[in-house]
Scaffold this motif. Structure first.
Motif, PDB file in Angstrom:
ATOM      1  N   ARG A 173       0.842  -1.218   0.000  1.00  0.00           N
ATOM      2  CA  ARG A 173       0.000   0.000   0.000  1.00  0.00           C
ATOM      3  C   ARG A 173       0.866   1.253   0.000  1.00  0.00           C
ATOM      4  N   PHE A 174       0.225   2.399  -0.228  1.00  0.00           N
ATOM      5  CA  PHE A 174       0.883   3.707  -0.230  1.00  0.00           C
ATOM      6  C   PHE A 174       1.895   3.858  -1.370  1.00  0.00           C
ATOM      7  N   PHE A 175       1.665   3.150  -2.479  1.00  0.00           N
ATOM      8  CA  PHE A 175       2.539   3.344  -3.642  1.00  0.00           C
ATOM      9  C   PHE A 175       2.459   4.811  -4.071  1.00  0.00           C
ATOM     10  N   GLN A 176       3.608   5.433  -4.227  1.00  0.00           N
ATOM     11  CA  GLN A 176       3.643   6.843  -4.644  1.00  0.00           C
ATOM     12  C   GLN A 176       4.572   7.031  -5.833  1.00  0.00           C
ATOM     13  N   GLU A 177       4.207   7.975  -6.667  1.00  0.00           N
ATOM     14  CA  GLU A 177       5.035   8.414  -7.809  1.00  0.00           C
ATOM     15  C   GLU A 177       5.146   9.922  -7.720  1.00  0.00           C
ATOM     16  N   HIS A 178       5.936  10.529  -8.583  1.00  0.00           N
ATOM     17  CA  HIS A 178       5.937  11.992  -8.709  1.00  0.00           C
ATOM     18  C   HIS A 178       5.137  12.373  -9.942  1.00  0.00           C
ATOM     19  N   PHE A 179       4.171  13.267  -9.745  1.00  0.00           N
ATOM     20  CA  PHE A 179       3.444  13.787 -10.905  1.00  0.00           C
ATOM     21  C   PHE A 179       4.411  14.644 -11.714  1.00  0.00           C
ATOM     22  N   GLU A 180       4.520  14.365 -12.982  1.00  0.00           N
ATOM     23  CA  GLU A 180       5.309  15.235 -13.855  1.00  0.00           C
ATOM     24  C   GLU A 180       4.380  15.617 -14.990  1.00  0.00           C
ATOM     25  N   ILE A 181       3.984  16.883 -15.034  1.00  0.00           N
ATOM     26  CA  ILE A 181       2.936  17.270 -15.972  1.00  0.00           C
ATOM     27  C   ILE A 181       3.063  18.745 -16.355  1.00  0.00           C
ATOM     28  N   MET A 182       2.884  18.981 -17.647  1.00  0.00           N
ATOM     29  CA  MET A 182       2.886  20.345 -18.153  1.00  0.00           C
ATOM     30  C   MET A 182       1.662  21.055 -17.582  1.00  0.00           C
ATOM     31  N   ALA A 183       1.874  22.262 -17.034  1.00  0.00           N
ATOM     32  CA  ALA A 183       0.775  22.861 -16.276  1.00  0.00           C
ATOM     33  C   ALA A 183       0.484  24.313 -16.628  1.00  0.00           C
ATOM     34  N   ALA A 184       1.449  25.063 -17.136  1.00  0.00           N
ATOM     35  CA  ALA A 184       1.192  26.497 -17.350  1.00  0.00           C
ATOM     36  C   ALA A 184       2.221  27.088 -18.311  1.00  0.00           C
ATOM     37  N   GLN A 185       1.845  28.271 -18.784  1.00  0.00           N
ATOM     38  CA  GLN A 185       2.728  29.027 -19.673  1.00  0.00           C
ATOM     39  C   GLN A 185       3.178  30.275 -18.913  1.00  0.00           C
ATOM     40  N   LEU A 186       4.472  30.521 -18.891  1.00  0.00           N
ATOM     41  CA  LEU A 186       4.995  31.747 -18.280  1.00  0.00           C
ATOM     42  C   LEU A 186       5.346  32.730 -19.382  1.00  0.00           C
ATOM     43  N   SER A 187       4.763  33.916 -19.339  1.00  0.00           N
ATOM     44  CA  SER A 187       5.091  34.955 -20.326  1.00  0.00           C
ATOM     45  C   SER A 187       5.705  36.122 -19.574  1.00  0.00           C
ATOM     46  N   LEU A 188       6.968  36.375 -19.824  1.00  0.00           N
ATOM     47  CA  LEU A 188       7.673  37.452 -19.122  1.00  0.00           C
ATOM     48  C   LEU A 188       7.469  38.772 -19.858  1.00  0.00           C
ATOM     49  N   ILE A 215       7.562  27.178 -20.852  1.00  0.00           N
ATOM     50  CA  ILE A 215       6.578  26.176 -20.429  1.00  0.00           C
ATOM     51  C   ILE A 215       6.947  25.750 -19.003  1.00  0.00           C
ATOM     52  N   LEU A 216       5.939  25.722 -18.137  1.00  0.00           N
ATOM     53  CA  LEU A 216       6.173  25.320 -16.745  1.00  0.00           C
ATOM     54  C   LEU A 216       5.677  23.884 -16.554  1.00  0.00           C
ATOM     55  N   THR A 217       6.555  23.049 -16.113  1.00  0.00           N
ATOM     56  CA  THR A 217       6.194  21.641 -15.896  1.00  0.00           C
ATOM     57  C   THR A 217       6.325  21.315 -14.412  1.00  0.00           C
ATOM     58  N   THR A 218       5.265  20.743 -13.888  1.00  0.00           N
ATOM     59  CA  THR A 218       5.217  20.412 -12.451  1.00  0.00           C
ATOM     60  C   THR A 218       5.959  19.127 -12.147  1.00  0.00           C
ATOM     61  N   ARG A 219       6.581  19.132 -10.993  1.00  0.00           N
ATOM     62  CA  ARG A 219       7.047  17.882 -10.378  1.00  0.00           C
ATOM     63  C   ARG A 219       6.516  17.951  -8.953  1.00  0.00           C
ATOM     64  N   GLN A 220       5.666  17.037  -8.574  1.00  0.00           N
ATOM     65  CA  GLN A 220       5.033  17.153  -7.250  1.00  0.00           C
ATOM     66  C   GLN A 220       4.946  15.803  -6.559  1.00  0.00           C
ATOM     67  N   GLU A 221       5.038  15.852  -5.237  1.00  0.00           N
ATOM     68  CA  GLU A 221       4.837  14.627  -4.461  1.00  0.00           C
ATOM     69  C   GLU A 221       3.378  14.181  -4.583  1.00  0.00           C
ATOM     70  N   GLN A 222       3.154  12.903  -4.321  1.00  0.00           N
ATOM     71  CA  GLN A 222       1.805  12.352  -4.299  1.00  0.00           C
ATOM     72  C   GLN A 222       1.416  12.123  -2.845  1.00  0.00           C
ATOM     73  N   SER A 223       0.204  12.524  -2.508  1.00  0.00           N
ATOM     74  CA  SER A 223      -0.255  12.316  -1.141  1.00  0.00           C
ATOM     75  C   SER A 223      -0.299  10.812  -0.834  1.00  0.00           C
ATOM     76  N   PRO A 224       0.278  10.359   0.300  1.00  0.00           N
ATOM     77  CA  PRO A 224       0.250   8.919   0.599  1.00  0.00           C
ATOM     78  C   PRO A 224      -1.182   8.414   0.729  1.00  0.00           C
ATOM     79  N   ASN A 225      -1.482   7.344   0.014  1.00  0.00           N
ATOM     80  CA  ASN A 225      -2.870   6.882  -0.100  1.00  0.00           C
ATOM     81  C   ASN A 225      -2.880   5.356   0.000  1.00  0.00           C
ATOM     82  N   PRO A 226      -3.530   4.788   1.033  1.00  0.00           N
ATOM     83  CA  PRO A 226      -3.485   3.328   1.194  1.00  0.00           C
ATOM     84  C   PRO A 226      -4.088   2.564   0.014  1.00  0.00           C
ATOM     85  N   GLU A 227      -4.996   3.240  -0.743  1.00  0.00           N
ATOM     86  CA  GLU A 227      -5.622   2.545  -1.885  1.00  0.00           C
ATOM     87  C   GLU A 227      -4.710   2.510  -3.113  1.00  0.00           C
TER      88      GLU A 227
END
Ligand SMILES: Cc1cc2nc3c(=O)[nH]c(=O)nc-3n(C[C@H](O)[C@H](O)[C@H](O)COP(=O)(O)OP(=O)(O)OC[C@H]3O[C@@H](n4cnc5c(N)ncnc54)[C@H](O)[C@@H]3O)c2cc1C
Length: 510
Positions: free
Chosen positions: A256-271, A360-372
């Protein structure tokens, strides 16, 4: 010394003081510590010295709930393990990652970042990283061109990474291990069962099979499982001849509690105008082997009750034709996942923007620990008769909410500082929409299936990586992670293995 287990007489008995199962980042880091220790160390590797399709097939399994990388390609089954094709991106967990956070169910390691620091410093060397420095100031001093974004640091700060060459542990450390007089490496020695005594208080021995069908017994005083997150769980669950639910699974926590890191394109930054912020764009292969990502401070995570995450910047414009990395490996996989509202999965940003102001902004985020979210045994078996491991990868509302709040805060900060604007992709806009878009990908990081907790009802191993209820069985690797942090796992894998090794030397095998 090296012994090919296929050449041993059937039913051989292999004996030693310490037995390390698996020779990836965790197993090799441990073994190096024991060279010249005077202890008789056994290393058991299921594969050989090269990647072989027949050995990889033993890793087959299904992702039952959502697309994922093919499991038999997501880990390597040979000497050196998955360091044979890792990318080498490294950083340390933050102090908050180890803490109990009341808004993150099941969070809280029984150890702190300060306790891990000496081991991180040693791990940095084994992975051929630079000095043990993860503050942006250090790298800015190396090169006047290397600058951060002019933000005040109260909300967003530069989280530093270092790049390993990447170290191929099976190549770099093969000679020292093979030459060590007190270490015996057995290849093609696949552990198919960990056998406890009748009272299930200690491990009595291991059953090892070779791909050609020979079987051997292993007896040691202490055992360390370093088979990777999925295969540690698989071996514990499949070792059920005496413990019907598997070893260490008296509280139904293994897998249980298998976790991965979300890696996903999420936003555009325009300076508004080009910024000299090379700290975030240093090439991995350059002389300064480090780079920053945009991260939220611990105080802000606490205030908004969100998970830890970062965003990387890459020059470019979101086109709307982006695909998940899962799709590269499994073309049909993404077709099954649609957003709840049937929206397009990514939004084209109108008109090309000048490259030096558009990222391009790409997220790397922890996954909430989840027993399911878990590894389960399938009914199908591999060539050696072991049940295959299947993945049930499941998310929580907190996972997506955290990504959205990250970009809202980043946008506010960019606007406040007059630097530019952040345009979120449409999959993030609706706060009531818990669905995930088809562009979702993950880091190839597997964590959490034998989690660390002092309470046996909440964890499989204790703070010293010892399996609760068994006196001589330990787990090394990212299976023991209580939470997954926002950074790639291997530096922490090595640090945790070195900590376990010190514990065994100083307190157990004295
Ligand atoms: C494409 C890719 C890129 C990655 N990039 C990065 C990165 O940039 N940064 C980062 O930090 N991490 C990265 N990783 C993750 C990294 O590879 C893992 O975190 C790391 O290898 C885990 O080490 P481990 O020792 O726990 O497992 P592994 O390296 O998988 O080693 C497990 C070992 O156990 C052996 N084994 C398994 N079962 C048995 C058995 N029953 N009997 C005997 N032996 C057995 C295997 O053959 C292997 O030698 C990446 C992974 C992939 C796939």
């Amino acid at each position: 010394m090296h012994i090919d287990a296929r050449t041993l007489d059937n039913n051989s008995l292999i004996e030693g003081d310490l037995c390390i199962i698996g020779t990836g980042a965790a197993g090799i880091s441990m073994a190096l510590e024991w060279i010249g220790s005077g202890r008789n160390v056994i290393m058991l590797e299921g594969g050989g010295f090269d990647v072989e399709a027949r050995m990889q097939a033993l890793y087959k399994g299904e992702s039952l709930d959502r697309p994922y990388y093919p499991l038999h390609a997501a880990r390597l089954h040979y000497f050196g393990g998955t360091t044979g094709h890792w990318a080498g991106y490294c950083s340390t967990f933050d102090p908050i990652d180890f803490e109990k956070r009341d808004w993150v169910p099941h969070s809280g390691w029984p150890i702190t970042k300060a306790q891990m620091d000496p081991f991180y410093a040693r791990a940095n060397k084994l992975l051929e990283l630079g000095p043990y420095e993860y503050g942006a100031e250090y790298f800015e001093k190396q090169d006047p061109e290397v600058k951060r974004l002019p933000l005040d640091g109260k909300v967003i700060y530069p989280k530093m990474w270092q790049f390993s060459p990447p170290t191929r542990m099976g190549t770099l450390y093969r000679d020292p291990i093979l030459k060590a007089e007190n270490v015996r490496l057995y290849t093609y020695a696949k552990v198919v069962e960990v056998v406890p005594n009748r009272d299930i208080t200690a491990i009595e021995g291991l059953r090892v099979k070779t791909i050609e069908g020979r079987e051997h017994q292993v007896r040691a005083k202490h055992y360390v499982m370093a088979c990777g997150t999925i295969h540690n769980a698989r071996l514990l669950l499949a070792s059920n001849s005496r413990a019907p639910n598997g070893i260490g699974n008296q509280n139904d926590l293994v897998g249980r509690f298998f976790q991965e890191h979300f890696e996903i394109m999420a936003a555009q930054l325009s300076l508004e105008k080009p910024q000299p912020f090379r700290l975030y764009t240093i090439p991995a292969a350059g002389p300064v082997r480090a780079r920053a990502e945009l991260a939220l401070t611990a105080e802000v995570q606490r205030k908004h009750k969100i998970l830890n995450g970062t965003a990387s910047l890459s020059p470019g414009v979101i086109t709307g034709r982006e695909q998940s990395r899962f799709a590269t490996f499994s073309p049909d996989a993404v077709a099954n996942v649609r957003s709840r509202k049937g929206k397009s999965q990514s939004q084209a940003v109108s008109g090309p923007l000048p490259p030096e102001t558009s990222y391009i902004l790409t997220t790397r985020q922890e996954q909430s620990p989840n027993p399911e979210s878990r590894i389960v045994l399938g009914t199908e078996k591999d060539e050696l008769g072991m049940p295959l491991a299947n993945l049930r990868w499941k998310f929580t509302k907190l996972d997506k909410r955290s990504i959205r709040i990250f970009y809202e805060l980043l946008g506010q900060e960019m606007g406040r500082a007059g630097l530019g604007r952040v345009q979120m992709m449409d999959w993030l806009l609706d706060k009531d929409d818990d669905s995930w878009p088809s562009i979702l990908a993950a880091g190839w990081h597997h964590m959490g299936t034998a989690r660390m907790h002092d309470d046996p009802k909440q964890g499989v191993v204790d703070a010293n990586c010892k399996v609760h209820g068994l006196s001589n069985l330990f787990v090394a690797g990212d299976a023991v992670y209580t939470t997954s942090g926002a950074v790639n796992p291997t530096l922490t894998v090595v640090a945790v293995a070195l900590r376990l090794s010190d514990h065994l030397k100083n307190k157990v095998l004295v």
